[in-house]
Write an enzyme that holds these catalytic residues in place. Structure first.
Site, PDB file in Angstrom:
ATOM      1  N   CYS A 198       0.827  -1.224   0.000  1.00  0.00           N
ATOM      2  CA  CYS A 198       0.000   0.000   0.000  1.00  0.00           C
ATOM      3  C   CYS A 198       0.851   1.261   0.000  1.00  0.00           C
ATOM      4  O   CYS A 198       0.438   2.287  -0.539  1.00  0.00           O
ATOM      5  CB  CYS A 198      -0.961  -0.002   1.178  1.00  0.00           C
ATOM      6  SG  CYS A 198      -0.156  -0.168   2.779  1.00  0.00           S
ATOM      7  N   HIS A 242      -1.319   1.101   7.411  1.00  0.00           N
ATOM      8  CA  HIS A 242      -1.846   1.201   6.049  1.00  0.00           C
ATOM      9  C   HIS A 242      -1.663   2.631   5.543  1.00  0.00           C
ATOM     10  O   HIS A 242      -1.746   3.593   6.308  1.00  0.00           O
ATOM     11  CB  HIS A 242      -3.332   0.815   6.038  1.00  0.00           C
ATOM     12  CG  HIS A 242      -3.959   0.830   4.674  1.00  0.00           C
ATOM     13  ND1 HIS A 242      -3.466   0.081   3.620  1.00  0.00           N
ATOM     14  CD2 HIS A 242      -5.027   1.505   4.185  1.00  0.00           C
ATOM     15  CE1 HIS A 242      -4.214   0.298   2.549  1.00  0.00           C
ATOM     16  NE2 HIS A 242      -5.150   1.150   2.865  1.00  0.00           N
TER      17      HIS A 242
END
Length: 401
Positions: free
Chosen positions: A100, A321
């Site tokens: 990510c 994330h």
């Protein structure tokens, strides 16, 4: 390996090419009048060579800490593929967890091209509905910027798969079917880099290994030695546990240097006995910014070089994330009036987002102190590390908890 076919200047070569066209046949006149593709009018100066086992080993040690490790399935299947949802045509879709950090960094750089390359596009949401051709072009330009920055604005390297092994894996090296096939293409002119990426952009956009190719390319553009020297600790790596991107890899993509921290400049710590520990941070104002949930919890401090970037686009680091926040108003970072009440758009390529998320940040009101049992979305905590006490309206979207 390609080189110019003649020593004549570029204009003469272009003139010769254009004069070769015969327009007497009426049936072909329509075709001839099309604008010529300028990329064919001069030869690219690109040096190409195959990867060897020693370089592949060094890459794996830098990435994973061992030449016996391989890219995970999540990395192998990930390219920079855009969303088909009409409201999110600018968005790159993440298939599974892991890379990510790379995807968010590229997404941010694509948005920089989409929104701010044309200075007349301020406050106009039409730039978020690009044609397929335009968003692909913006991806090419975004990758060119990332690689050119990593190469110190002097050079860049693009790694592309050849489809066959370039060396025979032996000794302490585990083959993964990707690194062994790479051809390394070097450019020393920014224009050559852009044209070469545009010619090969399908490798990054359609894949299958786009994310890995960019990661290898950005490392080699900077050079393995310089990346290693950027680290606080020489044994650091760029891909951590569970296949997550480390802060070093994210910083390399955003700033061209794989430093370990997000504060400004360098901090020297006296660790006693005359020993000085040097912690390296961000050395100049970044094009793209970063906001972190870790700062809300007082684990780190994001310096103004990342918190107040040149463009109002931020990576958001929350719960291991990375996602993206951005504003359409360039003035947000320079005009206090704009910063009193404004909209931020949020995009997360992994969350199966199916609608536009627009948050209104209001600094004219003061957010009440949170009660202990209140559920505040982590994204709001991240936003308030920059806009302290702001009231945040999700404009009808269900808040992400």
């Amino acid at each position: 390996r390609r080189s110019p076919t003649s020593t004549g200047c570029k204009e003469d070569q272009m003139k010769e090419v254009l004069e070769l066209v015969d327009v007497e046949d009426e049936e072909t006149t329509g075709e001839v009048n099309k604008t010529p593709d300028l990329s064919t009018l001069y030869m690219l100066q690109i040096m190409s060579k195959a990867i060897d086992i020693s370089l592949a080993k060094e890459l794996k040690n830098l990435l994973f800490g061992s030449s016996l490790c391989c890219f995970s399935e999540e990395w192998k299947i990930q390219s920079f593929t855009f969303s088909n949802i009409p409201q999110l045509k600018y968005g790159i879709v993440q298939k599974k967890g892991g890379p990510c950090g790379v995807l968010a960094a590229v997404q941010a750089c694509v948005l920089q091209q989409l929104i701010f390359a044309d200075t007349n596009r301020n406050k106009d949401t039409r730039c978020l509905q690009p044609s397929e051709a335009h968003r692909t072009k913006c991806l090419s330009l975004a990758l060119a910027d990332i690689l050119w920055r990593a190469g110190g604005h002097e050079k860049a390297l693009v790694a592309l798969p050849s489809g066959r092994q370039q060396f025979t894996p032996t000794g302490k090296y585990k083959a993964d079917g990707i690194l062994e096939t790479l051809i390394l293409h070097s450019a020393t002119r920014y224009e050559d880099l852009i044209v070469f990426l545009q010619q090969n952009i399908h490798q990054f956009e359609a894949g299958p290994y786009g994310c890995i190719l960019l990661t290898v390319s950005v490392i080699l553009s900077r050079s393995i030695n310089l990346v290693r020297n950027d680290f606080d600790v020489l044994t650091n790596r760029l891909i951590g546990s569970h296949g997550y991107c480390t802060q070093e890899l994210v910083n390399l993509l955003l700033t061209g240097k794989a430093v370990s921290n997000v504060f400004n400049n360098v901090i020297e710590l006296d660790s006693g006995n005359g020993n000085i520990t040097i912690l390296k941070g961000i050395t100049s104002r970044s094009d793209i910014g970063l906001l972190s949930l870790f700062e809300h919890y007082d684990v780190c401090q994001v310096g103004c070089y990342l918190k107040t970037p040149k463009y109002p686009i931020w990576l958001v680091c929350s719960e291991s994330h990375f996602s993206v926040l951005f504003c359409l108003e360039k003035d947000l970072l320079s005009d206090w009036k704009t910063g009193r009440r404004f909209d931020l758009y949020y995009y997360d390529g992994l969350a199966n987002q199916d609608e536009e998320i627009r948050l209104t940040v209001d600094m004219t009101q003061v957010c009440p102190e949170n009660k202990e049992n209140d559920l505040t979305p982590p994204l709001e905590h991240c936003i308030r590390t920059k806009w302290q006490g702001a009231v945040i309206d999700w404009n009808g979207t269900e808040p992400i908890l």
